[in-house]
Design an enzyme around this catalytic site. Sequence first.
Site, PDB file in Angstrom:
ATOM      1  N   GLN A 163       3.059  10.039   0.854  1.00 20.67           N
ATOM      2  CA  GLN A 163       4.736   9.445   1.418  1.00 20.67           C
ATOM      3  C   GLN A 163       5.079   9.568  -0.018  1.00 20.67           C
ATOM      4  O   GLN A 163       6.461   8.852   0.326  1.00 20.67           O
ATOM      5  CB  GLN A 163       3.949   7.465   1.245  1.00 20.67           C
ATOM      6  CG  GLN A 163       2.856   6.985   2.532  1.00 20.67           C
ATOM      7  CD  GLN A 163       3.186   5.768   2.812  1.00 20.67           C
ATOM      8  OE1 GLN A 163       2.476   5.185   2.017  1.00 20.67           O
ATOM      9  NE2 GLN A 163       3.896   4.945   3.334  1.00 20.67           N
TER      10      GLN A 163
ATOM     11  N   GLY B  69       0.433  -1.261  -0.069  1.00 18.97           N
ATOM     12  CA  GLY B  69      -0.513   0.542  -0.364  1.00 18.97           C
ATOM     13  C   GLY B  69       1.028   1.221  -0.108  1.00 18.97           C
ATOM     14  O   GLY B  69       1.815   1.266   0.554  1.00 18.97           O
TER      15      GLY B  69
ATOM     16  N   HIS C  40      -4.713   1.380   7.121  1.00 16.65           N
ATOM     17  CA  HIS C  40      -3.079   1.426   7.433  1.00 16.65           C
ATOM     18  C   HIS C  40      -3.039   2.939   6.562  1.00 16.65           C
ATOM     19  O   HIS C  40      -2.568   3.962   7.067  1.00 16.65           O
ATOM     20  CB  HIS C  40      -2.407   0.594   7.408  1.00 16.65           C
ATOM     21  CG  HIS C  40      -0.932   1.309   7.707  1.00 16.65           C
ATOM     22  ND1 HIS C  40      -0.627   0.736   8.480  1.00 16.65           N
ATOM     23  CD2 HIS C  40      -0.106   2.201   7.109  1.00 16.65           C
ATOM     24  CE1 HIS C  40       1.516   1.209   7.835  1.00 16.65           C
ATOM     25  NE2 HIS C  40       1.501   2.273   6.658  1.00 16.65           N
ATOM     26  N   GLU C  41      -3.542   2.284   5.333  1.00 14.17           N
ATOM     27  CA  GLU C  41      -3.400   4.164   4.446  1.00 14.17           C
ATOM     28  C   GLU C  41      -4.013   5.075   4.597  1.00 14.17           C
ATOM     29  O   GLU C  41      -3.764   6.561   4.418  1.00 14.17           O
ATOM     30  CB  GLU C  41      -3.174   3.655   3.399  1.00 14.17           C
ATOM     31  CG  GLU C  41      -2.349   2.332   2.597  1.00 14.17           C
ATOM     32  CD  GLU C  41      -0.915   2.706   2.721  1.00 14.17           C
ATOM     33  OE1 GLU C  41      -0.424   3.814   2.405  1.00 14.17           O
ATOM     34  OE2 GLU C  41      -0.444   1.358   3.704  1.00 14.17           O
TER      35      GLU C  41
ATOM     36  N   HIS D 134      -2.740   7.720   6.698  1.00 18.32           N
ATOM     37  CA  HIS D 134      -1.741   8.378   6.208  1.00 18.32           C
ATOM     38  C   HIS D 134      -2.548   9.614   5.704  1.00 18.32           C
ATOM     39  O   HIS D 134      -1.462  10.545   5.315  1.00 18.32           O
ATOM     40  CB  HIS D 134      -0.917   7.739   5.180  1.00 18.32           C
ATOM     41  CG  HIS D 134       0.242   6.650   5.412  1.00 18.32           C
ATOM     42  ND1 HIS D 134       0.921   7.163   6.448  1.00 18.32           N
ATOM     43  CD2 HIS D 134       0.388   5.468   5.120  1.00 18.32           C
ATOM     44  CE1 HIS D 134       2.367   6.665   6.395  1.00 18.32           C
ATOM     45  NE2 HIS D 134       1.660   4.949   5.426  1.00 18.32           N
TER      46      HIS D 134
ATOM     47  N   CYS E 231       5.305  -0.304   7.149  1.00 14.67           N
ATOM     48  CA  CYS E 231       5.107   0.929   6.614  1.00 14.67           C
ATOM     49  C   CYS E 231       6.525   1.672   5.594  1.00 14.67           C
ATOM     50  O   CYS E 231       8.002   1.147   6.109  1.00 14.67           O
ATOM     51  CB  CYS E 231       4.730   1.910   7.698  1.00 14.67           C
ATOM     52  SG  CYS E 231       4.666   3.633   7.021  1.00 14.67           S
ATOM     53  N   LEU E 232       6.791   1.093   4.237  1.00 14.22           N
ATOM     54  CA  LEU E 232       7.693   1.743   3.682  1.00 14.22           C
ATOM     55  C   LEU E 232       8.431   3.375   4.102  1.00 14.22           C
ATOM     56  O   LEU E 232       8.933   3.446   4.154  1.00 14.22           O
ATOM     57  CB  LEU E 232       6.777   2.048   1.940  1.00 14.22           C
ATOM     58  CG  LEU E 232       6.514   0.617   1.668  1.00 14.22           C
ATOM     59  CD1 LEU E 232       6.367   1.445  -0.132  1.00 14.22           C
ATOM     60  CD2 LEU E 232       7.571   0.015   1.134  1.00 14.22           C
TER      61      LEU E 232
HETATM   62 CO    CO Z   1       2.089   3.157   5.619  1.00 16.22          CO
END
Ligand code: CO
Length: 173
Positions: free
Chosen positions: A57, A52, A141-142, A145, A99-100
């Site tokens: 991000q 995701g 989760h996304e 963000h 998380c990236l």
């Molecule tokens: Co993330």
Amino acid sequence: MAFPRKKLKLMMRYIGDPVLRQKANEVIEFDDHLQETIKHMIELMHEEEGIGLAGPQVGISKRLLVVDISGIEKTETPRAFINPDIIASAGESVIEEGCLSIPGVREEVTRPETITLAYQDETGKRKQEHFDGWMARVLQHEIDHLNGILFVDYLSPLKKQLLVNQGAIPENF
Ligand code: CO
């Protein structure tokens, strides 16, 4: 064709970057630029081996995100969600998240198990859909963000301090 993403300048943003703490703005224009952005966000997500990726991000403070869990559930394909809004949720599950934007950190997070989501697809069409399993988890989760929330926010003060002490996340993240 290697040039388009350079043109868009999509670069990963990491914990400590203020853009990750901003509340993202609604997407109004469903134009070619949005289509290109989505395409390149999916490419970057694949390159980074993520499941995701949300606008903030990559420095885009807009309410859009992409998800691809086809590596876990083979029937799934890459999808984009614009202006997503969780209108109902139920149950509870504990899953280890990463998380990236927070490389190297994986921790268990408790979230609702299922969600009902109102969103727009990449053409602007309004939809409502029920999700469970990995889709429900990744979407929550996304969507966090888009509201300036990171999964480490849910950890206990002790665990947060431990990660700070290890240098895994910055102080006052
Ligand atoms: Co993330």
